[in-house]
Write a protein that holds these residues in place. Sequence first.
Motif, PDB file in Angstrom:
ATOM      1  N   VAL A 219       0.879  -1.161   0.000  1.00 26.53           N
ATOM      2  CA  VAL A 219       0.000   0.000   0.000  1.00 26.53           C
ATOM      3  C   VAL A 219       0.921   1.217   0.000  1.00 26.53           C
ATOM      4  CG1 VAL A 219      -1.833   1.237   1.200  1.00 26.53           C
ATOM      5  CG2 VAL A 219      -1.747  -1.267   1.300  1.00 26.53           C
ATOM      6  N   VAL A 220       0.926   1.960  -1.099  1.00 27.17           N
ATOM      7  CA  VAL A 220       1.910   3.020  -1.278  1.00 27.17           C
ATOM      8  C   VAL A 220       1.226   4.376  -1.426  1.00 27.17           C
ATOM      9  CG1 VAL A 220       3.842   3.861  -2.667  1.00 27.17           C
ATOM     10  CG2 VAL A 220       3.464   1.394  -2.413  1.00 27.17           C
ATOM     11  N   PHE A 221       1.660   5.318  -0.609  1.00 25.78           N
ATOM     12  CA  PHE A 221       1.214   6.700  -0.694  1.00 25.78           C
ATOM     13  C   PHE A 221       2.448   7.596  -0.635  1.00 25.78           C
ATOM     14  CE2 PHE A 221      -2.138   4.405   1.635  1.00 25.78           C
ATOM     15  CZ  PHE A 221      -3.225   4.639   0.806  1.00 25.78           C
TER      16      PHE A 221
ATOM     17  N   THR B  71       4.529   4.057   3.178  1.00 28.95           N
ATOM     18  CA  THR B  71       4.408   2.766   2.489  1.00 28.95           C
ATOM     19  C   THR B  71       4.132   1.676   3.517  1.00 28.95           C
ATOM     20  OG1 THR B  71       5.931   3.429   0.726  1.00 28.95           O
ATOM     21  CG2 THR B  71       5.562   1.065   1.022  1.00 28.95           C
ATOM     22  N   ILE B  72       3.139   0.833   3.214  1.00 26.90           N
ATOM     23  CA  ILE B  72       2.827  -0.316   4.067  1.00 26.90           C
ATOM     24  C   ILE B  72       3.074  -1.586   3.252  1.00 26.90           C
ATOM     25  CG2 ILE B  72       1.080  -1.483   5.447  1.00 26.90           C
ATOM     26  CD1 ILE B  72      -0.400   1.200   5.632  1.00 26.90           C
ATOM     27  N   ASP B  73       4.048  -2.371   3.681  1.00 24.07           N
ATOM     28  CA  ASP B  73       4.334  -3.664   3.058  1.00 24.07           C
ATOM     29  C   ASP B  73       3.623  -4.721   3.891  1.00 24.07           C
ATOM     30  OD1 ASP B  73       5.332  -6.061   2.144  1.00 24.07           O
ATOM     31  OD2 ASP B  73       7.406  -5.371   2.012  1.00 24.07           O
ATOM     32  N   HIS B  74       2.433  -5.113   3.446  1.00 23.00           N
ATOM     33  CA  HIS B  74       1.616  -6.004   4.271  1.00 23.00           C
ATOM     34  C   HIS B  74       2.172  -7.418   4.312  1.00 23.00           C
ATOM     35  CE1 HIS B  74      -1.821  -6.918   6.657  1.00 23.00           C
ATOM     36  NE2 HIS B  74      -2.323  -7.783   5.809  1.00 23.00           N
ATOM     37  N   ASP B  75       2.881  -7.835   3.272  1.00 19.31           N
ATOM     38  CA  ASP B  75       3.505  -9.158   3.307  1.00 19.31           C
ATOM     39  C   ASP B  75       4.515  -9.258   4.450  1.00 19.31           C
ATOM     40  OD1 ASP B  75       2.067 -10.009   1.165  1.00 19.31           O
ATOM     41  OD2 ASP B  75       3.658  -9.767  -0.315  1.00 19.31           O
TER      42      ASP B  75
ATOM     43  N   LYS C 260      -6.421   1.230   3.799  1.00 15.97           N
ATOM     44  CA  LYS C 260      -7.040   0.465   2.710  1.00 15.97           C
ATOM     45  C   LYS C 260      -8.279   1.158   2.150  1.00 15.97           C
ATOM     46  CE  LYS C 260      -7.615  -3.407   4.825  1.00 15.97           C
ATOM     47  NZ  LYS C 260      -8.097  -4.795   5.038  1.00 15.97           N
ATOM     48  N   ALA C 261      -8.804   2.135   2.883  1.00 17.33           N
ATOM     49  CA  ALA C 261     -10.019   2.827   2.438  1.00 17.33           C
ATOM     50  C   ALA C 261      -9.834   4.338   2.596  1.00 17.33           C
ATOM     51  CB  ALA C 261     -11.226   2.351   3.239  1.00 17.33           C
ATOM     52  N   PRO C 262      -8.970   4.930   1.772  1.00 16.89           N
ATOM     53  CA  PRO C 262      -8.707   6.369   1.893  1.00 16.89           C
ATOM     54  C   PRO C 262      -9.992   7.190   1.775  1.00 16.89           C
ATOM     55  CG  PRO C 262      -7.151   5.343   0.389  1.00 16.89           C
ATOM     56  CD  PRO C 262      -8.198   4.312   0.686  1.00 16.89           C
ATOM     57  N   ASP C 263     -10.091   8.209   2.608  1.00 19.80           N
ATOM     58  CA  ASP C 263     -11.206   9.166   2.636  1.00 19.80           C
ATOM     59  C   ASP C 263     -12.501   8.600   3.205  1.00 19.80           C
ATOM     60  OD1 ASP C 263      -9.715  11.300   1.585  1.00 19.80           O
ATOM     61  OD2 ASP C 263     -10.013  10.563  -0.446  1.00 19.80           O
ATOM     62  N   LYS C 264     -12.542   7.321   3.545  1.00 25.44           N
ATOM     63  CA  LYS C 264     -13.735   6.765   4.158  1.00 25.44           C
ATOM     64  C   LYS C 264     -13.680   6.997   5.671  1.00 25.44           C
ATOM     65  CE  LYS C 264     -16.594   2.616   4.648  1.00 25.44           C
ATOM     66  NZ  LYS C 264     -16.802   1.209   4.253  1.00 25.44           N
ATOM     67  N   VAL C 265     -14.759   7.536   6.212  1.00 26.17           N
ATOM     68  CA  VAL C 265     -14.795   7.848   7.636  1.00 26.17           C
ATOM     69  C   VAL C 265     -15.346   6.655   8.417  1.00 26.17           C
ATOM     70  CG1 VAL C 265     -15.695   9.405   9.397  1.00 26.17           C
ATOM     71  CG2 VAL C 265     -15.144  10.283   7.123  1.00 26.17           C
ATOM     72  N   PHE C 266     -14.640   6.276   9.486  1.00 21.72           N
ATOM     73  CA  PHE C 266     -15.083   5.186  10.350  1.00 21.72           C
ATOM     74  C   PHE C 266     -15.328   5.741  11.748  1.00 21.72           C
ATOM     75  CE2 PHE C 266     -12.442   3.202   7.117  1.00 21.72           C
ATOM     76  CZ  PHE C 266     -13.229   2.124   6.723  1.00 21.72           C
ATOM     77  N   ASP C 267     -16.473   5.377  12.342  1.00 19.52           N
ATOM     78  CA  ASP C 267     -16.689   5.802  13.723  1.00 19.52           C
ATOM     79  C   ASP C 267     -15.958   4.846  14.657  1.00 19.52           C
ATOM     80  OD1 ASP C 267     -18.328   3.528  14.244  1.00 19.52           O
ATOM     81  OD2 ASP C 267     -20.123   4.604  13.611  1.00 19.52           O
ATOM     82  N   ARG C 268     -15.893   5.194  15.930  1.00 17.02           N
ATOM     83  CA  ARG C 268     -15.105   4.418  16.877  1.00 17.02           C
ATOM     84  C   ARG C 268     -15.652   3.012  17.060  1.00 17.02           C
ATOM     85  NH1 ARG C 268     -15.049   9.628  17.887  1.00 17.02           N
ATOM     86  NH2 ARG C 268     -13.188  10.672  18.699  1.00 17.02           N
ATOM     87  N   GLU C 269     -16.989   2.866  17.034  1.00 22.45           N
ATOM     88  CA  GLU C 269     -17.577   1.535  17.183  1.00 22.45           C
ATOM     89  C   GLU C 269     -17.146   0.624  16.036  1.00 22.45           C
ATOM     90  OE1 GLU C 269     -19.209   4.352  17.467  1.00 22.45           O
ATOM     91  OE2 GLU C 269     -20.334   4.373  19.345  1.00 22.45           O
ATOM     92  N   GLN C 270     -17.126   1.158  14.807  1.00 19.63           N
ATOM     93  CA  GLN C 270     -16.690   0.367  13.653  1.00 19.63           C
ATOM     94  C   GLN C 270     -15.244  -0.061  13.806  1.00 19.63           C
ATOM     95  OE1 GLN C 270     -18.037   3.485  10.749  1.00 19.63           O
ATOM     96  NE2 GLN C 270     -18.609   1.701   9.516  1.00 19.63           N
ATOM     97  N   LEU C 271     -14.402   0.863  14.250  1.00 25.96           N
ATOM     98  CA  LEU C 271     -12.980   0.541  14.387  1.00 25.96           C
ATOM     99  C   LEU C 271     -12.750  -0.501  15.470  1.00 25.96           C
ATOM    100  CD1 LEU C 271     -11.477   4.109  13.959  1.00 25.96           C
ATOM    101  CD2 LEU C 271     -11.347   2.210  12.345  1.00 25.96           C
TER     102      LEU C 271
END
Length: 238
Positions: A138-140, A144-148, A174-185
């Motif tokens: 996952v590269v920005f 960089t996140i190397d998940h392997d 993994k979901a840029p710009d998507k908002v997650f509330d604390r319960e979801q996290l």
Amino acid sequence: MSENITILVADDEDRIRRLLKMYLEREGYEVDEAENGAEALEKAVEKDYHAIILDVMMPEKDGMEVIAELREHKATPILLLTAKGEEANRVQGFELGADDYIVKPFSPREVVLRVKAVLKRSVSFAPVSNTSVSKDLVVFPHLTIDHDAHRVTADGTEVNLTPKEYELLYFLAKAPDKVFDREQLLKEVWHYDFFGDLRTVDTHVKRLREKLNRVSEKAAKMIVTVWGVGYKFEVINE
């Protein structure tokens, strides 16, 4: 798979240490023991364990003191042992950097499964790829996140995260710009129902930002607070 995997079991009750040691050794793990918090901290600092099972109520140093001091040195995965009514301790443990908790009385088989799950998520337990090309990157800009390899780098510098901090960052990224509330996290990152203080999420976000900020201010700013809702990952291109 369990070859050379070492676990530290810290509990002041000898019968609990023996029980956990027996079940973990059946899985092929090497197990060390500590009968108080001071001994647990000393061993955990001196040796690189793959995971630590840590009782909350122990003499000399309690589990919370051990976590707080150990997190200044290492990101070793920690599973807390707590009594059934000690929800406040579980919350505090998560805020200090614990990765999971096990309620007494427990099933030894459940403990083994929890240990395996933590090891699977752990940075220190991640298998080393035989190829130089990662299949899951996952590269920005700035991050960089190397998940392997379960490896995070910010502006070219590796960032040492606990398994839970890593999971939280990876989930958001993994979901840029998507908002997650604390319960979801709590549900998605902690992987089981947790009826605790939502500040657990806030504390992990704070710790994650602090670690990223040490090497890249721009990477830290990618974790954005959406006031009144929760958090999101926002890409910074500058």
